[in-house]
Design a protein around this motif. Structure first.
Motif, PDB file in Angstrom:
ATOM      1  N   GLN A 187       6.043  -9.397   7.955  1.00  0.00           N
ATOM      2  CA  GLN A 187       5.699  -8.367   6.979  1.00  0.00           C
ATOM      3  C   GLN A 187       4.365  -8.689   6.312  1.00  0.00           C
ATOM      4  O   GLN A 187       3.497  -7.823   6.178  1.00  0.00           O
ATOM      5  CB  GLN A 187       6.781  -8.257   5.916  1.00  0.00           C
ATOM      6  N   VAL A 188       4.198  -9.923   5.898  1.00  0.00           N
ATOM      7  CA  VAL A 188       2.957 -10.338   5.242  1.00  0.00           C
ATOM      8  C   VAL A 188       1.780 -10.206   6.213  1.00  0.00           C
ATOM      9  O   VAL A 188       0.710  -9.723   5.841  1.00  0.00           O
ATOM     10  CB  VAL A 188       3.078 -11.775   4.683  1.00  0.00           C
ATOM     11  N   LEU A 189       1.984 -10.604   7.469  1.00  0.00           N
ATOM     12  CA  LEU A 189       0.919 -10.453   8.460  1.00  0.00           C
ATOM     13  C   LEU A 189       0.560  -8.977   8.628  1.00  0.00           C
ATOM     14  O   LEU A 189      -0.621  -8.612   8.636  1.00  0.00           O
ATOM     15  CB  LEU A 189       1.347 -11.060   9.796  1.00  0.00           C
ATOM     16  N   GLY A 190       1.562  -8.109   8.732  1.00  0.00           N
ATOM     17  CA  GLY A 190       1.291  -6.681   8.885  1.00  0.00           C
ATOM     18  C   GLY A 190       0.543  -6.096   7.699  1.00  0.00           C
ATOM     19  O   GLY A 190      -0.378  -5.295   7.872  1.00  0.00           O
ATOM     20  N   LEU A 191       0.912  -6.503   6.500  1.00  0.00           N
ATOM     21  CA  LEU A 191       0.211  -6.016   5.308  1.00  0.00           C
ATOM     22  C   LEU A 191      -1.226  -6.508   5.294  1.00  0.00           C
ATOM     23  O   LEU A 191      -2.155  -5.747   5.006  1.00  0.00           O
ATOM     24  CB  LEU A 191       0.945  -6.454   4.045  1.00  0.00           C
ATOM     25  N   ALA A 192      -1.429  -7.782   5.635  1.00  0.00           N
ATOM     26  CA  ALA A 192      -2.796  -8.329   5.677  1.00  0.00           C
ATOM     27  C   ALA A 192      -3.628  -7.600   6.733  1.00  0.00           C
ATOM     28  O   ALA A 192      -4.805  -7.276   6.500  1.00  0.00           O
ATOM     29  CB  ALA A 192      -2.749  -9.826   5.959  1.00  0.00           C
ATOM     30  N   GLN A 193      -3.032  -7.332   7.872  1.00  0.00           N
ATOM     31  CA  GLN A 193      -3.744  -6.606   8.925  1.00  0.00           C
ATOM     32  C   GLN A 193      -4.090  -5.193   8.470  1.00  0.00           C
ATOM     33  O   GLN A 193      -5.197  -4.702   8.729  1.00  0.00           O
ATOM     34  CB  GLN A 193      -2.898  -6.572  10.203  1.00  0.00           C
ATOM     35  N   TYR A 194      -3.176  -4.540   7.771  1.00  0.00           N
ATOM     36  CA  TYR A 194      -3.460  -3.208   7.256  1.00  0.00           C
ATOM     37  C   TYR A 194      -4.657  -3.265   6.304  1.00  0.00           C
ATOM     38  O   TYR A 194      -5.577  -2.457   6.395  1.00  0.00           O
ATOM     39  CB  TYR A 194      -2.238  -2.609   6.547  1.00  0.00           C
ATOM     40  N   ARG A 195      -4.661  -4.225   5.380  1.00  0.00           N
ATOM     41  CA  ARG A 195      -5.760  -4.354   4.414  1.00  0.00           C
ATOM     42  C   ARG A 195      -7.085  -4.613   5.112  1.00  0.00           C
ATOM     43  O   ARG A 195      -8.140  -4.242   4.612  1.00  0.00           O
ATOM     44  CB  ARG A 195      -5.479  -5.488   3.424  1.00  0.00           C
ATOM     45  N   ALA A 196      -7.023  -5.267   6.290  1.00  0.00           N
ATOM     46  CA  ALA A 196      -8.243  -5.585   7.044  1.00  0.00           C
ATOM     47  C   ALA A 196      -8.668  -4.443   7.973  1.00  0.00           C
ATOM     48  O   ALA A 196      -9.644  -4.574   8.697  1.00  0.00           O
ATOM     49  CB  ALA A 196      -8.033  -6.859   7.854  1.00  0.00           C
TER      50      ALA A 196
ATOM     51  N   GLN B  34      -6.939  -3.304  10.488  1.00  0.00           N
ATOM     52  CA  GLN B  34      -6.402  -3.548  11.826  1.00  0.00           C
ATOM     53  C   GLN B  34      -5.077  -2.781  11.958  1.00  0.00           C
ATOM     54  O   GLN B  34      -4.000  -3.371  11.985  1.00  0.00           O
ATOM     55  CB  GLN B  34      -6.198  -5.049  12.042  1.00  0.00           C
ATOM     56  N   PHE B  35      -5.174  -1.475  12.049  1.00  0.00           N
ATOM     57  CA  PHE B  35      -3.994  -0.628  11.941  1.00  0.00           C
ATOM     58  C   PHE B  35      -3.028  -0.783  13.112  1.00  0.00           C
ATOM     59  O   PHE B  35      -1.808  -0.812  12.906  1.00  0.00           O
ATOM     60  CB  PHE B  35      -4.398   0.832  11.737  1.00  0.00           C
ATOM     61  N   ASP B  36      -3.531  -0.887  14.332  1.00  0.00           N
ATOM     62  CA  ASP B  36      -2.644  -1.056  15.479  1.00  0.00           C
ATOM     63  C   ASP B  36      -1.888  -2.378  15.387  1.00  0.00           C
ATOM     64  O   ASP B  36      -0.678  -2.431  15.648  1.00  0.00           O
ATOM     65  CB  ASP B  36      -3.430  -0.991  16.791  1.00  0.00           C
ATOM     66  N   GLU B  37      -2.593  -3.438  15.019  1.00  0.00           N
ATOM     67  CA  GLU B  37      -1.958  -4.747  14.876  1.00  0.00           C
ATOM     68  C   GLU B  37      -0.933  -4.729  13.738  1.00  0.00           C
ATOM     69  O   GLU B  37       0.148  -5.311  13.844  1.00  0.00           O
ATOM     70  CB  GLU B  37      -2.996  -5.839  14.623  1.00  0.00           C
ATOM     71  N   ALA B  38      -1.270  -4.036  12.651  1.00  0.00           N
ATOM     72  CA  ALA B  38      -0.349  -3.928  11.517  1.00  0.00           C
ATOM     73  C   ALA B  38       0.935  -3.223  11.941  1.00  0.00           C
ATOM     74  O   ALA B  38       2.039  -3.669  11.604  1.00  0.00           O
ATOM     75  CB  ALA B  38      -1.008  -3.182  10.355  1.00  0.00           C
ATOM     76  N   ILE B  39       0.795  -2.152  12.688  1.00  0.00           N
ATOM     77  CA  ILE B  39       1.970  -1.423  13.167  1.00  0.00           C
ATOM     78  C   ILE B  39       2.840  -2.342  14.017  1.00  0.00           C
ATOM     79  O   ILE B  39       4.063  -2.405  13.837  1.00  0.00           O
ATOM     80  CB  ILE B  39       1.550  -0.152  13.943  1.00  0.00           C
ATOM     81  N   GLN B  40       2.230  -3.089  14.903  1.00  0.00           N
ATOM     82  CA  GLN B  40       2.982  -3.997  15.769  1.00  0.00           C
ATOM     83  C   GLN B  40       3.721  -5.062  14.943  1.00  0.00           C
ATOM     84  O   GLN B  40       4.904  -5.319  15.163  1.00  0.00           O
ATOM     85  CB  GLN B  40       2.030  -4.655  16.764  1.00  0.00           C
TER      86      GLN B  40
ATOM     87  N   LEU C   4       3.765   1.061   7.071  1.00  0.00           N
ATOM     88  CA  LEU C   4       3.722   1.719   8.381  1.00  0.00           C
ATOM     89  C   LEU C   4       3.287   3.177   8.253  1.00  0.00           C
ATOM     90  O   LEU C   4       2.489   3.668   9.066  1.00  0.00           O
ATOM     91  CB  LEU C   4       5.100   1.650   9.058  1.00  0.00           C
ATOM     92  N   ALA C   5       3.800   3.867   7.239  1.00  0.00           N
ATOM     93  CA  ALA C   5       3.405   5.266   7.028  1.00  0.00           C
ATOM     94  C   ALA C   5       1.898   5.370   6.814  1.00  0.00           C
ATOM     95  O   ALA C   5       1.238   6.235   7.398  1.00  0.00           O
ATOM     96  CB  ALA C   5       4.159   5.853   5.836  1.00  0.00           C
ATOM     97  N   MET C   6       1.344   4.465   6.024  1.00  0.00           N
ATOM     98  CA  MET C   6      -0.107   4.496   5.790  1.00  0.00           C
ATOM     99  C   MET C   6      -0.874   4.167   7.068  1.00  0.00           C
ATOM    100  O   MET C   6      -1.905   4.786   7.358  1.00  0.00           O
ATOM    101  CB  MET C   6      -0.480   3.524   4.668  1.00  0.00           C
ATOM    102  N   ALA C   7      -0.381   3.200   7.840  1.00  0.00           N
ATOM    103  CA  ALA C   7      -1.074   2.806   9.080  1.00  0.00           C
ATOM    104  C   ALA C   7      -1.034   3.947  10.101  1.00  0.00           C
ATOM    105  O   ALA C   7      -2.060   4.242  10.742  1.00  0.00           O
ATOM    106  CB  ALA C   7      -0.439   1.540   9.653  1.00  0.00           C
ATOM    107  N   PHE C   8       0.121   4.589  10.254  1.00  0.00           N
ATOM    108  CA  PHE C   8       0.193   5.720  11.185  1.00  0.00           C
ATOM    109  C   PHE C   8      -0.694   6.871  10.714  1.00  0.00           C
ATOM    110  O   PHE C   8      -1.330   7.543  11.530  1.00  0.00           O
ATOM    111  CB  PHE C   8       1.645   6.174  11.387  1.00  0.00           C
ATOM    112  N   HIS C   9      -0.749   7.089   9.415  1.00  0.00           N
ATOM    113  CA  HIS C   9      -1.642   8.118   8.881  1.00  0.00           C
ATOM    114  C   HIS C   9      -3.093   7.794   9.248  1.00  0.00           C
ATOM    115  O   HIS C   9      -3.838   8.676   9.688  1.00  0.00           O
ATOM    116  CB  HIS C   9      -1.474   8.235   7.366  1.00  0.00           C
TER     117      HIS C   9
END
Length: 166
Positions: free
Chosen positions: A89-98, A100-106, A128-133
């Motif tokens: 979860q923390v990795l996905g959030l960090a990826q989103y902030r960076a 890296q939306f595809d990586e965050a989703i994964q 996830l909703a923000m990343a897919f958006h």
């Protein structure tokens, strides 16, 4: 009390709690400064747990005065030994902030597939909703947002003084 104690303690759960407290109190500038100080106080994390806590603390707010790529690196170290749902979860959030939306989703989908309560997954659903958006999939984003709202509503207090079910 946290403000006075935080610089005196090693990186620990209280580090994350203080970062969250600053955000909840609406002190975005204090949060940014704390994350900046955290990196100078703690330096580079010397173990996976410290890396996890620093990434978690600096990824929960939209701006932290720490380069997003650096936060991702810390989160990746936190996942190296701990491929549990929280670390992912923390990795996905960090990826989103960076960005890296595809990586965050994964990462967030892997976190949701992990072994933790369904209600806790609402945190991932929101990101996830923000990343897919951001990836242009508004239908999936709306579905995840609705799912998060349902899960959050299930966790709400039913009576005053009752603990939140999360």
């Amino acid at each position: 009390d946290y403000a006075r104690a935080a610089p005196l303690q090693p990186v620990a759960d209280q580090t994350y709690q203080y970062a969250g407290l600053l955000i909840l109190a609406g002190d975005e500038e204090g949060y940014r400064k704390f994350c900046g100080k955290l990196t100078s106080m703690a330096g580079e994390p010397n173990d996976e747990f410290s890396a996890f806590v620093m990434a978690r603390s600096c990824a929960i707010g939209p701006e932290s005065d720490v380069q997003p790529r650096r936060i991702v690196q810390w989160a990746e170290r936190g996942v190296t030994e701990n491929k549990n749902a929280r670390a992912l979860q923390v990795l996905g959030l960090a990826q989103y902030r960076a960005g890296q939306f595809d990586e965050a989703i994964q990462s967030l989908e892997a976190s949701n597939a992990g072994n933790w309560p369904a209600l806790a997954k609402s945190q991932n659903d929101l990101v996830l909703a923000m990343a897919f958006h951001r990836r242009g999939n508004s239908g999936k984003a709306k579905q995840l947002l609705a799912q998060a709202r349902t899960r959050i509503d299930e966790a709400r207090q039913r009576q005053a003084g009752e603990p939140v079910n999360l």
